[in-house]
Design an enzyme around this catalytic site. Structure first.
Site, PDB file in Angstrom:
ATOM      1  N   HIS A 197      84.139  29.356 -11.920  1.00  0.00           N
ATOM      2  CA  HIS A 197      85.302  28.464 -11.877  1.00  0.00           C
ATOM      3  C   HIS A 197      86.522  29.283 -11.489  1.00  0.00           C
ATOM      4  O   HIS A 197      86.717  30.392 -11.977  1.00  0.00           O
ATOM      5  CB  HIS A 197      85.554  27.822 -13.250  1.00  0.00           C
ATOM      6  N   ASP A 207      87.835  14.626 -20.691  1.00  0.00           N
ATOM      7  CA  ASP A 207      88.713  15.430 -19.842  1.00  0.00           C
ATOM      8  C   ASP A 207      89.217  14.587 -18.672  1.00  0.00           C
ATOM      9  O   ASP A 207      90.405  14.601 -18.348  1.00  0.00           O
ATOM     10  CB  ASP A 207      87.977  16.667 -19.320  1.00  0.00           C
ATOM     11  N   ARG A 229      97.815  14.069 -18.182  1.00  0.00           N
ATOM     12  CA  ARG A 229      98.470  15.387 -18.235  1.00  0.00           C
ATOM     13  C   ARG A 229      99.212  15.660 -16.931  1.00  0.00           C
ATOM     14  O   ARG A 229     100.295  16.233 -16.913  1.00  0.00           O
ATOM     15  CB  ARG A 229      97.415  16.482 -18.470  1.00  0.00           C
ATOM     16  N   SER A 285      89.763  21.762 -21.075  1.00  0.00           N
ATOM     17  CA  SER A 285      89.433  20.969 -19.886  1.00  0.00           C
ATOM     18  C   SER A 285      88.368  21.679 -19.046  1.00  0.00           C
ATOM     19  O   SER A 285      87.348  21.094 -18.668  1.00  0.00           O
ATOM     20  CB  SER A 285      90.726  20.758 -19.079  1.00  0.00           C
ATOM     21  N   LYS A 341      83.792  20.974 -18.987  1.00  0.00           N
ATOM     22  CA  LYS A 341      82.999  20.638 -17.790  1.00  0.00           C
ATOM     23  C   LYS A 341      81.901  21.674 -17.576  1.00  0.00           C
ATOM     24  O   LYS A 341      80.795  21.353 -17.153  1.00  0.00           O
ATOM     25  CB  LYS A 341      83.930  20.549 -16.569  1.00  0.00           C
TER      26      LYS A 341
HETATM   27  N1  URA Z   1      91.675  22.753 -13.866  1.00  0.00           N
HETATM   28  C1  URA Z   1      91.025  21.969 -14.758  1.00  0.00           C
HETATM   29  O1  URA Z   1      89.874  21.588 -14.572  1.00  0.00           O
HETATM   30  N2  URA Z   1      91.707  21.608 -15.872  1.00  0.00           N
HETATM   31  C2  URA Z   1      92.961  21.998 -16.137  1.00  0.00           C
HETATM   32  O2  URA Z   1      93.493  21.641 -17.160  1.00  0.00           O
HETATM   33  C3  URA Z   1      93.624  22.816 -15.185  1.00  0.00           C
HETATM   34  C4  URA Z   1      92.947  23.187 -14.057  1.00  0.00           C
END
Ligand code: URA
Length: 446
Positions: free
Chosen positions: A95, A174, A181, A196, A200
């Site tokens: 990520h 999320d 957000r 968040s 995932k």
């Molecule tokens: N990327 C994400 O998936 N979540 C966040 O809160 C910020 C960047």
């Protein structure tokens, strides 16, 4: 989102108010309390304005690691989870917290797969100055990026890798809160970002995770201390969920590589996979690929990992793996064999250096913003993109330039590009003194 049901909505409304008060007064929230608030919001039992107040209070008062883990669990609850035992172990995932010209997923995933380690990557779209992997890949004609779970397993089985859009059925909490957000200035908060992202990743369920945490002007969290704190929180959080992870703090004080813009970035990624060394891109990609190989096999030394990476870049296996994967996922193979057939802008406008000197700064935000001006990025979630548009940055911090050298090329369609030229020009600071190149990999956090 489901409509609010009045009977249960009243209780939910009281519960979220109690939770806001508790956090405002500095009390720790319990796991059931956090699960209740997120669950009620996902089910439509509390309205946006109350959830926005809860998120804002949490962002102001903070969450400790126990609370952040509870939020992560609440985001995952009720959603799907992949069963990667179906594709054979080990499987790795990466990520990036995102940045300008960040096409590392396109380079690293086929390298890792060509080295024999399966990689599953669910990616997102870009917003603002930073691009998204799915937008970049959409410039490849025919490539499908909306795979269902069975298709994910099948593509990994055939090619050792998959890159597809983030499924909204993973970590539904999320998905529901992220949109709020985004419009309430509560994105840039470490516990909220960590919950968040890690929710995932846990739902995808890989064996090893490498987090590319950007630091510098173009990063989500600009300062190195903040980026380090985010990295440490994510690594600790992933560990709570049994997900082995490490974070690499990489530089985003100038764009990653030369290309910024969707098809331009795909072309640049293919060049790296063909063995070209691209300044500011090849080196961090090698570090990420090495970390991914070691996360699959903790006994693998760095030297062995580097040898494997060099081999698949030299013998063309990494490049061929990308083409094979993209073809299995629907891409027209001849387009990737001849990347000049990817979308190409009709106009290229150069921006020249106005003086001699050394490049001291290439602002990623200004370059990203110029790219948005010509249609390569978007400022609102549904805005259309021009996949051919973007910038090619010819010089990096530390380069010597002479007046009249091309600093940047702007690729665009017909029309007025004055604003993009102005931003691209302002992105550069040229000074009289030599300046060292930017350090690309700052720290590894385990
Ligand atoms: N990327 C994400 O998936 N979540 C966040 O809160 C910020 C960047």
């Amino acid at each position: 989102m489901p409509t609010q049901t009045a009977a249960t909505g009243a209780n939910a409304s009281l519960r979220v108010q109690a939770s806001i008060t508790a956090k405002r007064e500095g009390r720790l929230l319990t796991e059931p309390e956090i699960a209740g608030v997120v669950g009620d919001f996902v089910a439509g039992r509390i309205p946006d304005y109350q959830m926005a107040a809860w998120l804002a209070t949490v962002a102001c008062r903070g969450l400790n690691l126990d609370e952040t883990a509870a939020l992560t669990r609440a985001y995952i609850d009720g959603g799907d989870r992949l069963d990667l035992t179906r594709v054979g172990r080990p499987v790795v995932d990466k990520h990036s917290t995102g940045g300008v010209g960040d096409k590392a997923t396109l380079v690293v995933t086929p390298i890792v797969a060509a080295c024999g380690v399966r990689m599953v990557k669910m990616s997102g779209r870009g917003l603002g100055h930073a691009g998204g992997t799915i937008d970049k890949l959409e410039s490849i004609p025919g490539l499908r990026l909306d795979l269902n779970t069975d298709e994910v397993y099948s593509v990994v089985d055939q090619t050792g890798m998959v890159i597809t859009g983030q499924s909204s059925s993973l970590a539904p909490g999320d998905g529901a809160t992220y949109a709020l957000r985004d419009v309430t200035a509560t994105v840039e908060d470490i516990p909220l970002i960590a919950a968040s992202i890690i929710s995932k990743k846990v739902a995808v369920g890989a064996d090893g995770l490498v987090l590319d945490v950007k630091t510098g002007e173009g990063a989500l969290i600009r300062g190195q201390d903040g980026a380090r704190a985010l990295a440490q929180t994510m690594v600790a959080l992933a560990r709570r969920f049994g997900l082995r992870s490490q974070a690499i703090l990489t530089d985003m004080s100038e764009p990653m590589g030369r290309a910024v813009g969707n098809a331009l970035e795909v072309k640049e990624a293919l060049n790296v996979l063909r063995g070209e060394e691209v300044p500011g891109l090849s080196a961090p990609c090698r570090v990420l690929a090495r970390a991914l190989l070691q996360s699959a096999d903790p006994n693998l030394s760095g030297i062995e990992a580097d040898q494997r990476i060099n081999r698949v870049l030299k013998n063309g296996e990494a490049h061929d793996r990308f083409i094979h994967w993209a073809t299995v996922q629907g891409a027209e193979p001849h387009v990737l064999e001849e990347p000049d057939r990817l979308p190409t802008a009709p106009c290229v406008t150069p921006v020249f250096a106005s003086r001699d000197g050394w490049v001291h700064r290439v602002s990623p935000r200004a370059i990203g913003s110029a790219a948005v001006r010509v249609g390569a990025g978007r400022l609102s979630a549904r805005a259309p993109l021009d996949h051919a548009a973007g910038l090619v940055v010819h010089h990096r911090v530390g380069d010597r330039v002479d007046a009249g050298d091309v600093l940047v090329e702007i690729h665009h369609s017909w029309g007025n590009i004055n604003a993009a030229v102005q931003e691209a020009t302002q992105a550069f600071v040229i000074g009289d003194e030599p300046c060292p190149p930017t350090t690309q990999v700052h720290e590894v956090i385990t």
